[in-house]
Design an enzyme around this catalytic site. Sequence first.
Site, PDB file in Angstrom:
ATOM      1  CB  SER A 230      -0.941  -0.092   1.211  1.00  0.00           C
ATOM      2  OG  SER A 230      -1.679   1.044   1.416  1.00  0.00           O
TER       3      SER A 230
ATOM      4  CG  ASP B 171       8.806   4.288 -11.282  1.00  0.00           C
ATOM      5  OD1 ASP B 171       9.369   3.180 -11.235  1.00  0.00           O
ATOM      6  OD2 ASP B 171       7.616   4.435 -11.613  1.00  0.00           O
TER       7      ASP B 171
ATOM      8  CE  LYS C 164      -5.189  -1.511  -0.465  1.00  0.00           C
ATOM      9  NZ  LYS C 164      -5.643  -0.109  -0.523  1.00  0.00           N
TER      10      LYS C 164
END
Length: 520
Positions: A297, A308, A322
């Site tokens: 999450s 990234d 999640k």
Amino acid sequence: MAALLLCALLFANSRVYLSSGGAPTENREARLSFPESFHRHLEVYASVLSLMESGYAEPIDVNRAIARSIQRMLSRLDPHSGFYDPKTFDDLRAYQGGNYSGIGVRVAPADGKMMVLSTIPGSPAEESGIRPGDVILSVDGVSTRDRAGAEVVSLLRGPRDTLVEVLIERIGVDSPLGLRVGRKEIPEPSLPLCYAILPGVVYLQLVAFTATTEDEVDRALKPFQADLQGLVLDLRDNPGGNLQSAIGVADRFLDLNQVILVTKGRLPNANVKYLATRGYDREPFPLVVLINGQTASAAEILAGAIQDARRGIIVGENSFGKGLVQTVFPLSGGNGLSLTTAKWFTPNGRMIQRNYENRSLLEYLKLVERLESSRPRAGQASEGFPSERGEGGIFPDVLIEAVPLTSFQHRLLSRHLLFAFAREFRAEYPVLASTAIVSPLVLGEFRDYLETRELIHADREFDDHLPFIRRSLRSRLLLLSLQTDQSKKVELEGDPQVVQALASLPRARLLLSRDGSAGE
């Protein structure tokens, strides 16, 4: 506590719709445009309930039946949409708020007794004299015998400024101690440990994201800012929590205006791009993030944004996966509804939610899908962006699995026998125990302790686990001496994932140059 963490995982990444109850205006308007068939279904449902209540062979709890049917309906959508009874809803909101009302004590059954494992500094429990190693015999006259730790915690918690009577057994004291402890709002720290694990290198552990997490991170890192040469950010076993807190923490590591998260949904207000509005304005430092299969999450949002942006190296195991955002609606009677209204994506467009179709909730939570064919070899850097290897969580740049527990270790840890023994040893040898040195005397006493309980299945079993036993006993002796941070540090000694994280700092340093690459 395990049940609360499970609910927290299902409840994580939630936006709370603040109102006195009911649905948003646009939903009320939509309700008026439902087709006639919808109202016919409601009439059928009401008829079934009426017949059940009046004609079933045994009396039924209609409220419970309705709640279960609502939960079943929501579970057909996804694992994270759910209906919460008033108590669970209050507990979850307190969890995400970073506090609860109680006395500030952590308990667990150990060797047949409900023992105090730790107290929160400055809490009513600590101020009243409760300390690690005490045994709670009863709470408000209710015996703790044969009760689970979660049940005792529920008894200890209650409205702020109320009193709770606790009966304590303490080694060295002939008769039980009766204490009246005032409940108050207890902070639930999301950052239990931050220290210099090496000169200039800081280890920081985050176990959740709550309303206080951003401030906790700022306070913890402030003493190290002048000479910070590397950071190991441990997100292992972090089930997530407050979405805005995760975004705020990510903002502290990324450059200004870098994308942190993208959410996409059916409603216009569900489509949002979150940017770093603050950014890190100092000389950047090497960053390594630790994750595992219980990292979920909001913790995945942070790890994915760092990965990234090529801001740090991700080490450990594939995360949970999640990536659904729930809007939480308070309902009448104190109930709550969490409804998935969006999906979230990392800045490079990776959808982290793993597949949940055609499997039960138990199978989903067991992490049965590990995408074995997509995983890099253990200890080796992965090649290419994780989005090229499929969906299902954050893929580490360096995969290194945790060493699984042996059956012997599981027996000791699940029953808290190491703590129970340390408690008895400290009572009998207080001077030796205060040094927290695990001498041959300590090991001999512990072997006898286990043998009397028939917990050693073979002579070699004890000897083969000596490093684990020494480290674990030392940690518990430190805890009983109220050296909580030192106890946690000892638990990290020899952790292969932490060792790999430290070894990955030079690679993380390469990312700091504009021409740096995540490859080797």
